[in-house]
Design an enzyme around this catalytic site. Structure first.
Site, PDB file in Angstrom:
ATOM      1  N   ASP A 460       0.837  -1.197   0.000  1.00  0.00           N
ATOM      2  CA  ASP A 460       0.000   0.000   0.000  1.00  0.00           C
ATOM      3  C   ASP A 460       0.878   1.255   0.000  1.00  0.00           C
ATOM      4  O   ASP A 460       2.090   1.195   0.247  1.00  0.00           O
ATOM      5  CB  ASP A 460      -0.878  -0.034   1.261  1.00  0.00           C
ATOM      6  CG  ASP A 460      -2.182   0.718   1.112  1.00  0.00           C
ATOM      7  OD1 ASP A 460      -2.311   1.521   0.162  1.00  0.00           O
ATOM      8  OD2 ASP A 460      -3.066   0.523   1.972  1.00  0.00           O
ATOM      9  N   ASP A 530     -10.980   1.910  -3.221  1.00  0.00           N
ATOM     10  CA  ASP A 530     -11.534   1.667  -1.890  1.00  0.00           C
ATOM     11  C   ASP A 530     -13.055   1.686  -1.948  1.00  0.00           C
ATOM     12  O   ASP A 530     -13.726   1.270  -1.005  1.00  0.00           O
ATOM     13  CB  ASP A 530     -11.075   2.766  -0.913  1.00  0.00           C
ATOM     14  CG  ASP A 530      -9.678   2.478  -0.367  1.00  0.00           C
ATOM     15  OD1 ASP A 530      -9.162   1.380  -0.616  1.00  0.00           O
ATOM     16  OD2 ASP A 530      -9.117   3.361   0.302  1.00  0.00           O
TER      17      ASP A 530
HETATM   18  C1  DGJ Z   1      -5.871   1.806   2.005  1.00  0.00           C
HETATM   19  C2  DGJ Z   1      -6.276   0.616   1.190  1.00  0.00           C
HETATM   20  O1  DGJ Z   1      -6.828   1.030  -0.018  1.00  0.00           O
HETATM   21  C3  DGJ Z   1      -7.246  -0.246   2.000  1.00  0.00           C
HETATM   22  O2  DGJ Z   1      -7.679  -1.342   1.235  1.00  0.00           O
HETATM   23  C4  DGJ Z   1      -6.571  -0.696   3.264  1.00  0.00           C
HETATM   24  O3  DGJ Z   1      -5.517  -1.558   2.952  1.00  0.00           O
HETATM   25  C5  DGJ Z   1      -6.062   0.510   4.050  1.00  0.00           C
HETATM   26  N1  DGJ Z   1      -5.248   1.364   3.247  1.00  0.00           N
HETATM   27  C6  DGJ Z   1      -5.263   0.064   5.253  1.00  0.00           C
HETATM   28  O4  DGJ Z   1      -4.719   1.126   5.929  1.00  0.00           O
END
Ligand code: DGJ
Length: 708
Positions: A460, A530
């Site tokens: 990430d 997301d």
């Molecule tokens: C952002 C990501 O897009 C989510 O899926 C998740 O992994 C969060 N970060 C975790 O902090």
């Protein structure tokens, strides 16, 4: 060689013709410059490509119209194009004049490579323009290499990968992808105005707000018809793509690493290699353009070792537990996921350091013993016992100010002294341009992957760069950080992939913030957004698939969507999530047995059609932007099966009834279609269409077709 013809047109004047199945691309060395003369549909005879222009002197001797058609304009003489190269030599001269030296051609499997060797007329600077020709996909992949063969450093101020020149047309339509967090890849189509349009990123990574992709089409192009020139840049750091239409109707596109806040010191003997810029032409519409990119990505971009492996079905509890992960809640979810047929269980954020919220712990990559008293082993063993592989979340490029790592190494983050340092999601960006920071990341990743049975990494990256100071950089190199950071990340990926060839990687950046053909070389898949609202995802998916193959798209089935507050049937959620790599992210511990059973059926169905959904040719039959009913089609690589997905946002005044015309089938072959007794010919399905009648809100259907 088959795909490149070289013709000496007169003394010291040469023509190169690059041909693919349907595309022709030609340029000349005209004794002064390397100029493009044609890019478009393939022409019958080599002589058709020769420059043929009426005398054209728009402003007489005043000669203001100096946008050349150069393949790689270097800045410094009487022309005003967007330069591909701008340098400053050791003596202060800032003009570069490139002379032709030589050309070489080689073949390697499906790729023919033409290299044009140029050299500055006076200074010891060499430029190589590399054209990789992918004849089967009507694509050319270009990059440039700049080599300092002198004894003194040269400063590079701008270095793009390539300039592309389009034929003169009355008008062009520009398609680009722009968006935001939770609303990535929104397709935007406008008539190309005069002047410059810039698709760019200056925040350190690919980003939500734009994507390094363009398509230019003549006004008549549709999804399945019409001329489209298109391209994508393989870079995950600051980039720019400049699309220019001048008053003489010359349209060109140049792109590469952004020159914003950029400098590169090219020492004696050093070579700078630009990212690849792939571009192509089709007369068969936007759909064909996408399929050319998808095929190229599958065959030549996604990590080779795993390229043909079916991607596993994932479960991830992020939306359920957030930072509150524990052995108990992960095990409970894992047991249910396994029963459902899930193949890979991923633990997201929250398992390390003092990471109980997003305000602390990032950077401290040791297991949180309050949550996992005996480390990760008990959970991983349990997941493996249940028949699933285990995956884990990391965010290696970032640090919370409230972390042991930051307290120990405050100098490891980008910052300027005497200036406040901003946080984003309560975190700072680690200076991955620094070799010691790269080593730190490699060490903890080796520790994690070397000591645990981990088969998947979700990587990430949750903030943009600001205050990009690198105060102790080697002399004159502080502004190289933009490129060195991205190259550093790539280098770490390369080393990890080499050490752990069976580990799959997912690139995530607060959703789909780092999705491009650069990171695609190192990560099998992307977390698209997301936003898991399936109706919104229809739109995001449409834009995503313009440039990126469904094989690289990961999406989860979740519960009531928290962003729009909408609820959907299980069916609608599964059908959407199946259009690529299927994942699950719902609180299955609260699901009824009936829903768990139904989900297991969808998972089984997905396994049955997985090859088609992941490796098949993809058709956007109807756009959610244009109709309440959108439709998509996937055709198995062998042609033996097709899957059609149909989504209705809402009916009005009764049934929404229509015939969805399919695409890409074999016209005289008969197909057995789900729900119909008599087989249909491919031609009938493509001409008459498949009858669809749906009513209600957020209704979907998945229809399978089998070749008889
Ligand atoms: C952002 C990501 O897009 C989510 O899926 C998740 O992994 C969060 N970060 C975790 O902090």
């Amino acid at each position: 060689m088959r795909f490149v013809q070289f013709i000496e047109t007169s003394q010291n004047e040469y023509l190169w013709v690059l041909e693919t199945q349907n595309m022709g691309y030609a340029f000349v060395w005209n004794a002064h410059r390397l100029e493009n003369v044609y890019w478009g549909a393939k022409l019958p005879y080599p002589a058709d490509y020769l420059p043929r222009e009426l005398p054209f002197d728009p402003l007489g001797n005043w000669n203001f119209a100096r946008n050349t058609h150069e393949e790689f304009p270097a800045w410094g003489d009487y022309k005003f194009n967007e330069p591909c190269l701008k340098v400053r030599f050791g003596d202060g001269v800032r003009a570069c004049l490139l002379d032709y030296r030589d050309a070489t051609i080689s073949e390697n499997g499906a790729v023919t490579t033409l290299t044009i060797h140029l050299q500055d007329e006076h200074y010891p600077l060499r430029v190589r323009l590399i054209y990789n020709i992918y004849a089967d996909y009507d694509l050319i992949v270009r990059r440039a290499e700049i080599e300092n063969v002198g004894g003194e450093a040269v400063e590079i101020e701008q270095i793009l990968s390539a300039a592309w020149h389009l034929p003169q047309r009355d008008a062009y339509q520009l398609t680009s992808l722009s968006g935001k967090w939770g609303g990535e890849f929104q397709l935007q189509r406008v008539e190309l105005p005069r002047g410059k349009q810039i698709i760019e990123r200056r925040r350190g990574s690919t980003g939500f707000d734009s994507n390094p992709f363009f398509a230019l089409a003549d006004g008549l192009a549709q999804e399945d018809d019409g001329e489209v020139w298109f391209g994508a840049l393989a870079f995950s750091g600051n980039y720019k793509i400049v699309i220019e239409r001048d008053a003489f109707e010359h349209v060109n596109v140049s792109g590469g690493i952004h020159d914003f806040d950029f400098r590169w010191r090219l020492d004696a003997g050093e070579t700078f290699v630009t990212p690849n810029f792939v571009a192509g032409y089709t007369a068969a519409g936007y759909g064909a353009a996408s399929r050319a990119l998808h095929a190229y990505e599958l065959e030549h971009v996604v990590p080779r070792a795993t390229a043909r492996q079916p991607r596993p079905i994932v479960y991830n509890s992020w939306y359920v537990t957030e930072f509150d992960v524990s052995l108990e809640n992960q095990e409970k979810a894992a047991e249910l996921a396994a029963k459902m047929g899930v193949e890979l269980f991923v633990m997201d954020d929250g398992w390390f350091g003092q990471r109980n919220t997003d305000r602390a712990g990032l950077g401290d990559w040791y297991v949180n013993r309050d949550k996992f008293p005996s480390g990760l082993a008990p959970l991983i063993n349990r997941v493996n016992e249940l028949g699933m592989e285990f995956g884990i979340w990391v965010e290696p490029e970032m640090v919370n100010p409230d972390s042991d790592l930051y307290r120990a190494h405050p100098d490891w983050v980008y910052h300027f002294p005497n200036r406040p340092l901003s946080t984003g999601r309560n975190q700072y960006v680690l200076n991955v341009a620094r070799p010691d920071v790269q080593q730190f990341i490699l060490d903890f990743m080796h520790d994690l992957l070397g000591n645990n049975n981990i088969k998947f990494i979700k990587w990430d990256m949750n903030r943009h760069f600001s205050e990009p100071g690198w105060m102790d950089a080697p002399e004159g190199r502080d502004r190289e950080l933009w490129v060195r950071h991205t190259r550093g990340v790539y280098a770490i990926f390369r080393q990890l992939r080499e050490a752990y060839p069976n580990v799959l990687f997912e690139s995530c950046s607060g959703g789909g913030g780092r999705i491009d053909l650069g990171i695609m070389q190192y990560a099998e898949q992307f977390w698209m957004s997301d936003n898991t609202d399936p109706y919104d995802d229809l739109f995001i998916q449409e834009g995503f698939t313009l440039a990126h193959a469904p094989l690289t798209r990961m999406m989860w089935v979740t519960d009531t969507n928290w962003l729009n507050g909408r609820s959907y049937s299980l069916e609608f959620r599964f059908h959407l999530a199946m259009m690529g790599v299927l994942g699950m992210g719902a609180d299955i511990t609260r699901w009824s047995q009936a829903d768990l059973d139904k989900a297991a059926e969808f998972v089984a169905l997905y396994k049955d059609i997985r090859e088609t959904m992941q490796f098949g040719a993809f058709y956007r039959l109807r756009s959610p932007r244009e109709s309440a009913l959108s439709a998509f089609e996937f055709i198995h690589p062998s042609g033996r099966e097709a899957v059609v997905t149909v989504f209705l946002s809402q009916s009005q005044f009764g049934y929404f009834s229509t015939n969805v015309r399919l695409a890409g089938l074999e016209p005289n072959t008969r197909y057995q279609v789900d729900g119909w007794d008599e087989p249909w010919s491919g031609q009938a399905l493509m001409q008459r269409g498949l009858p669809i009648a749906l009513k209600g809100a957020f209704i979907s259907k998945l229809i399978r077709l089998a070749r008889v």
